[in-house]
Design a protein around this motif. Sequence first.
Motif, short mmCIF file in Angstrom:
data_model
loop_
_atom_site.label_atom_id
_atom_site.label_comp_id
_atom_site.label_asym_id
_atom_site.label_seq_id
_atom_site.Cartn_x
_atom_site.Cartn_y
_atom_site.Cartn_z
N ALA A 177 -1.21 12.26 -0.15
CA ALA A 177 -2.31 12.23 0.82
C ALA A 177 -2.86 10.81 0.95
O ALA A 177 -2.97 10.08 -0.03
CB ALA A 177 -3.42 13.18 0.38
N THR A 210 -8.74 20.90 2.37
CA THR A 210 -7.63 20.09 1.89
C THR A 210 -6.33 20.47 2.58
O THR A 210 -5.57 19.61 3.02
CB THR A 210 -7.48 20.25 0.37
N VAL A 214 -4.00 17.95 4.80
CA VAL A 214 -2.64 17.61 4.36
C VAL A 214 -1.63 17.94 5.45
O VAL A 214 -0.75 17.13 5.78
CB VAL A 214 -2.29 18.34 3.05
N GLU A 217 -2.00 15.54 8.42
CA GLU A 217 -1.48 14.21 8.11
C GLU A 217 0.04 14.19 8.09
O GLU A 217 0.67 13.28 8.64
CB GLU A 217 -2.03 13.74 6.76
#
Length: 467
Positions: A177, A210, A214, A217
């Motif tokens: 990340a 989260t 993730v 991205e």
Amino acid sequence: MRTDTPWGTLPARDHLLAGAVDAAGAPVLDVVVPVYNEEKDLEPCVLRLHDHLARTFPYTFRITVADNASTDRTPQVAARLAAELPRVRSHRLEEKGRGRALRTVWSGSDAPVLAYMDVDLSTDLNALLPLVAPLISGHSDLAIGSRLARSSRVVRGSKREFISRSYNLILRSSLAARFSDAQCGFKAIRRDVAERLLPMVEDSGWFFDTELLVLAERAGLRIHEVPVDWVDDPDSTVHIVRTATEDLKGVWRVGRALAVGALPLDRLARPFGDDPRDRALSGVPGGLARQLVGFCVVGALSTLVYLALYSLFRLGVGPQLANGGALLLSAVANTAANRRLTFGVRGRGGAVRHQAQGLVVFAIGLALTSGSLAALGAASGSPSHGTELAVLIAANLAATVLRFLLFRAWVFPERAATAAEDHPAAGAVPAAPPAGVVSAVPSAGAVSAAPSAGHGDDSHHELGNVR
């Protein structure tokens, strides 16, 4: 993992005022405040947020209170606020979980920009307009507040500081990340992105944020980060051990899904913008520079593995058998790594064919290296181990150049970039086609690690608390 997302790439981002705002009067921004048993803090929070937006926000807005099965007077307070303030509404859910609340409200919202913040308003509201401005302008897909940016000002205890930084370090090391703060309860997303991204997010509790970041991205979506001023809520009571356990399960689940290519992240891709770097140049194959870098990195690692295996096998067998065994094992790993990292082929479709073609390339490399060893033996009789390695390195350099050319032109040609869409992962259920890069895109060589637990209802958390 859910895969029932719409087909086709996302449309190019544009300024929302250029046509994305509903002519019927839908607000530009919908701010969700998820709550659980917050009868004391809810009204001051909503009044303060409403006053701030009315004074400073230049577009239409809405505040949505998402009540997750509260057992106190929170539902009555939310209903009264919705009745008194025309730009406030309340939504009642019978199950707990912050992720569940956000998914439910965001999925049903008609606003083109969706945001959320914690009820304690630990984050300074002056960061709200900078948070959503890149989404309104069409510059970014998601935006997050960061307490770990250099210019952020944060007041909190050493224990929470340690836990927050440790968690983000785990995300960086295991899931590669690049965003700096996954836990800050201050985020926003464009609705067109949410429509495709939310069905892929499994978690319904604290790990929801989260997992959302993730996947975004890894899909190459642009995530904008805003440094924030943040003051810890002294009354916040988070079950640290349970939360940490669930988060680690989430990291494992997501990492595993990414590693095996089980997520159709290609459906989140956007077309390139009008940037000179994105324009095709005549005579220059697309992605050549990036592929060369990825191939060199994979090749260097494969060579080290090959030499280590050869030295190990050489202890018990002759040079030809040692070379063949080492080259075979390293070739299989090399093909798999280049398939995913260098040429960007996701999913399991075509994997067997690619490995078969890779073995043909391996046979050519075997012929080159074995021929070199044979020539060395004929020339010098009993060469030293060091001489054998030197000859093999030279032969492998030649084989590497030929391997790249064969991989690019035959095993993974340009059309391989769409292999994941042509051959979706097993279990993927394509939906009907629609009618109509964080500020940094993850590197092609980033290796994912591991994935979270399923749809826990996160009943041990209080949604109003900040981690």
